[in-house]
Scaffold this active site. Sequence first.
Site, PDB file in Angstrom:
ATOM      1  N   CYS A   2     -44.644 -88.552  -3.780  1.00 22.35           N
ATOM      2  CA  CYS A   2     -43.470 -88.876  -2.919  1.00 22.35           C
ATOM      3  C   CYS A   2     -43.116 -88.036  -1.881  1.00 22.35           C
ATOM      4  CB  CYS A   2     -42.333 -88.586  -4.229  1.00 22.35           C
ATOM      5  SG  CYS A   2     -42.296 -89.401  -5.739  1.00 22.35           S
TER       6      CYS A   2
HETATM    7  N1  GLN Z   1     -44.448 -88.399 -11.042  1.00 22.69           N
HETATM    8  C1  GLN Z   1     -43.156 -88.656 -10.543  1.00 22.69           C
HETATM    9  C2  GLN Z   1     -42.899 -90.099 -10.613  1.00 22.69           C
HETATM   10  O1  GLN Z   1     -43.787 -91.089 -11.105  1.00 22.69           O
HETATM   11  C3  GLN Z   1     -43.464 -88.239  -8.896  1.00 22.69           C
HETATM   12  C4  GLN Z   1     -44.485 -89.358  -8.203  1.00 22.69           C
HETATM   13  C5  GLN Z   1     -44.929 -88.783  -7.155  1.00 22.69           C
HETATM   14  O2  GLN Z   1     -44.636 -87.319  -6.457  1.00 22.69           O
HETATM   15  N2  GLN Z   1     -45.395 -89.565  -6.316  1.00 22.69           N
HETATM   16  O3  GLN Z   1     -41.786 -90.421 -10.197  1.00 22.69           O
END
Ligand code: GLN
Length: 280
Positions: A2
């Site tokens: 993210c």
């Molecule tokens: N693991 C977290 C989620 O699925 C954050 C994902 C990410 O940082 N891409 O929301």
Amino acid sequence: MCRHLGYVGPPVGIGELILRGPHSLYSQSWAPVDMRAGGTINADGFGVAWWRRADVGTEGARDAVTRYRNHAPIWTDPAVAEVLGQLESRSVVAAVRSATVGMPVERCACAPFTDEHWAFSHNGVVPDWRTTLVAVVADLREVCTTATLFDSPAVLLQAEALTDSAALWVLLRGLLGEIDPAGPVTSPADALQLLVATVLRYQPSARLNLLLGNGIQLWGTTCWHALSVLVTDDFAVLSSEPYDADPRWQSVVDHQLVTATPGHCTITALELPATERVRS
Ligand code: GLN
């Protein structure tokens, strides 16, 4: 992974901040440049938290946070321009999400996660998060002996969604509630440090890029991912990727803890468990 963004400073249009710069958080949803093998685009929803009073003063930390989230890609939601564009705040925490494989795509899995005056975002992944975080709860129980919250791993059932990020927020929120000058957790920075170190003890490959705000201050960690800081006398921004070419952006190296307010930024090395140090 993210992408997230935190801001503290003079009142800004919340929509304007999300759209700010040639490489805005908005465009980082479909064209991020530094995903480090953690997915390709951030199309699994987004969220924005802001503090309601625009005139945050010394009591700012007590001001309640509010938020807007959507599980759809940010570019499909006209509320960004039409609604968030009408709102102003002195502090914002926002994120666009790339769901980890196997985790649900739903609104309640989108950061920011909030509680009273706190807003939190996690960029990363905790492999095998259910087993890992059960072990982490047991460890926190040993450290925070007065906190009944960590008496049972059932505390993880408070997570808003079945994701690593939502469960991490339950634990961090608990640690923030334990802040006490005489205790093992004396500050939000302590809480972040303790959480990162404890998770890494059980899961050294966890990616833990955490962003926390309370309306007047921002905290961030770098743990296997990018973060940049832009701090001037007037405002402070923490962002996964710089949104423009301002030469004052500072790239934060891995395994750091950042604390930022307008005119002030400290970057210190995270104290990590021995296995983590060997690996890094
Ligand atoms: N693991 C977290 C989620 O699925 C954050 C994902 C990410 O940082 N891409 O929301």
